[in-house]
Every structure is written in structure tokens, then in C-alpha cells.
Motif scaffolding. Structure first.
Motif, PDB file in Angstrom:
ATOM      1  N   GLN A  25      34.543  47.278  46.247  1.00 52.04           N
ATOM      2  CA  GLN A  25      35.525  46.194  46.085  1.00 52.04           C
ATOM      3  C   GLN A  25      36.409  46.444  44.866  1.00 52.04           C
ATOM      4  O   GLN A  25      37.624  46.256  44.914  1.00 52.04           O
ATOM      5  CB  GLN A  25      34.816  44.846  45.954  1.00 52.04           C
ATOM      6  N   VAL A  26      35.805  46.878  43.765  1.00 46.22           N
ATOM      7  CA  VAL A  26      36.572  47.161  42.550  1.00 46.22           C
ATOM      8  C   VAL A  26      37.526  48.333  42.789  1.00 46.22           C
ATOM      9  O   VAL A  26      38.667  48.321  42.324  1.00 46.22           O
ATOM     10  CB  VAL A  26      35.631  47.438  41.355  1.00 46.22           C
ATOM     11  N   SER A  27      37.089  49.326  43.538  1.00 54.52           N
ATOM     12  CA  SER A  27      37.931  50.478  43.855  1.00 54.52           C
ATOM     13  C   SER A  27      39.180  50.048  44.623  1.00 54.52           C
ATOM     14  O   SER A  27      40.273  50.563  44.390  1.00 54.52           O
ATOM     15  CB  SER A  27      37.137  51.493  44.675  1.00 54.52           C
ATOM     16  N   GLU A  28      39.015  49.091  45.524  1.00 56.18           N
ATOM     17  CA  GLU A  28      40.129  48.638  46.353  1.00 56.18           C
ATOM     18  C   GLU A  28      41.000  47.585  45.666  1.00 56.18           C
ATOM     19  O   GLU A  28      42.212  47.568  45.841  1.00 56.18           O
ATOM     20  CB  GLU A  28      39.593  48.057  47.668  1.00 56.18           C
ATOM     21  N   GLN A  29      40.375  46.681  44.883  1.00 53.39           N
ATOM     22  CA  GLN A  29      41.091  45.519  44.371  1.00 53.39           C
ATOM     23  C   GLN A  29      41.169  45.431  42.848  1.00 53.39           C
ATOM     24  O   GLN A  29      41.821  44.551  42.321  1.00 53.39           O
ATOM     25  CB  GLN A  29      40.414  44.245  44.894  1.00 53.39           C
ATOM     26  N   GLY A  30      40.478  46.317  42.131  1.00 55.46           N
ATOM     27  CA  GLY A  30      40.415  46.237  40.680  1.00 55.46           C
ATOM     28  C   GLY A  30      39.364  45.239  40.228  1.00 55.46           C
ATOM     29  O   GLY A  30      38.755  44.544  41.045  1.00 55.46           O
ATOM     30  N   LEU A  31      39.132  45.182  38.929  1.00 58.15           N
ATOM     31  CA  LEU A  31      38.155  44.249  38.364  1.00 58.15           C
ATOM     32  C   LEU A  31      38.757  42.851  38.311  1.00 58.15           C
ATOM     33  O   LEU A  31      39.790  42.650  37.681  1.00 58.15           O
ATOM     34  CB  LEU A  31      37.762  44.673  36.951  1.00 58.15           C
ATOM     35  N   PRO A  32      38.114  41.876  38.955  1.00 62.82           N
ATOM     36  CA  PRO A  32      38.663  40.514  38.907  1.00 62.82           C
ATOM     37  C   PRO A  32      38.265  39.789  37.619  1.00 62.82           C
ATOM     38  O   PRO A  32      37.169  39.984  37.096  1.00 62.82           O
ATOM     39  CB  PRO A  32      38.007  39.839  40.126  1.00 62.82           C
ATOM     40  N   GLY A  33      39.171  38.973  37.121  1.00 63.86           N
ATOM     41  CA  GLY A  33      38.875  38.114  35.973  1.00 63.86           C
ATOM     42  C   GLY A  33      38.308  38.865  34.791  1.00 63.86           C
ATOM     43  O   GLY A  33      38.820  39.913  34.390  1.00 63.86           O
ATOM     44  N   SER A  34      37.221  38.337  34.235  1.00 66.94           N
ATOM     45  CA  SER A  34      36.605  38.948  33.057  1.00 66.94           C
ATOM     46  C   SER A  34      35.426  39.859  33.411  1.00 66.94           C
ATOM     47  O   SER A  34      34.687  40.277  32.527  1.00 66.94           O
ATOM     48  CB  SER A  34      36.144  37.854  32.087  1.00 66.94           C
TER      49      SER A  34
END
Length: 156
Positions: A25-34
Motif C-alpha cells: 500500500q505504501v509503495s502504491e500510495q505513499g505513507l499516509p498521515g504521520s
């Protein structure tokens, strides 16, 4: 053949699958929030790929931080590759899921720890570790051998 269900190994497989899903998910969308991750792994584990100078500096365990700067996060069935900044030097790493010892997201007080028994036959599973060694904080920070960060400092 044993007639027992090996719940420990099944739990590890499930938890490593969770790590794979989160990293995908991080690979596709980046790190969310904090959200950010402390990932400790065994540098001697089969399949770990890192620069020789990093392997010499961390001949056992190494903790990476995925937070401010990382790139080329590629997640596959066996592990993930990522490029991190070490003292203004981008370095590619490949980490098999089976090499991971701890995975912590202190922003939501979530953590996993994989512990091997002395015989190496079976691993134990536990939740949030007490401390995490942080190696790659922020690209602008000077590198230190190992800072111990208490998760209590991240609790709200």
C-alpha cells in the motif's frame, strides 16, 4: 509427520503477510498521515542485499526508518527493496520478510516482534517491542552507531 497444528509458524506467516500488504500500500500510495516504520532485520539472513560497508557496520541486526525520505520501494512475494539515505548516500537494500525481527509503526502504537528459539526450529510472536534501535532517522541528521528509542516517547 507431526499431527499438531503449528500455530506459531502460521501466525508468523500471517504477520509477514500483513507487513507485505502494508508495504505494498505504501509503495502504491505513499505513507499516509504521520505513519512511519522502524524495521529491524538480520543482516546475515539469506537473501538480504546491502552495501558491503553497511554489512560491516551492522554485522548482526540493523534498523531502518521509513519516514522522511525513501524511494524505489518495490514489494514482492519474498521481501521488499528500498533505497534509503545513509549520510547523504542513497543505498539500495533488499530485505526478505523472513529476515525481519521487528516491524513498528509508533504513530499508531503498533508493532510486531519475531523471536527465534535457541534451537532455531520455531519462532515466537509478540506484539509491540519495548525499544527499537533507530539508525536512519532523517536525511539531514548526522549518523550515530545506535540510538535506543523507547516507544513510550511516541505514546500520546
Amino acid at each position: 509427520m507431526s499431527r499438531d497444528i503449528n500455530y506459531g509458524n502460521l501466525m508468523h506467516t500471517a504477520m509477514r503477510g500483513l507487513i507485505k500488504t502494508v508495504l505494498a500500500q505504501v509503495s502504491e500510495q505513499g505513507l499516509p498521515g504521520s505513519h512511519h516504520f522502524f524495521i529491524t532485520f538480520d543482516t546475515r539472513h539469506d537473501g538480504v542485499e546491502l552495501a558491503d560497508w553497511l554489512r560491516q557496520r551492522y554485522p548482526g541486526d540493523m534498523t531502518i526508518v521509513m519516514q522522511h525520505w525513501f524511494e524505489n520501494l518495490i514489494v514482492d512475494d519474498d521481501g521488499f527493496s528500498i533505497t534509503l539515505n545513509f549520510g547523504d548516500t542513497p543505498e539500495p537494500l533488499y530485505i526478505p520478510y523472513t529476515a525481519i525481527k521487528t516491524f513498528v509503526d509508533p504513530s499508531v502504537e503498533f508493532g510486531l516482534r519475531f523471536e527465534s528459539s535457541d534451537e532455531g526450529e520455531e519462532e515466537e510472536f509478540s506484539e509491540i517491542p519495548d525499544t527499537v534501535e533507530a539508525e536512519d532517522h532523517d536525511p539531514g541528521e548526522e549518523q550515530h552507531d545506535a540510538d535506543v528509542v523507547s516507544l513510550d516517547s511516541f505514546r500520546k
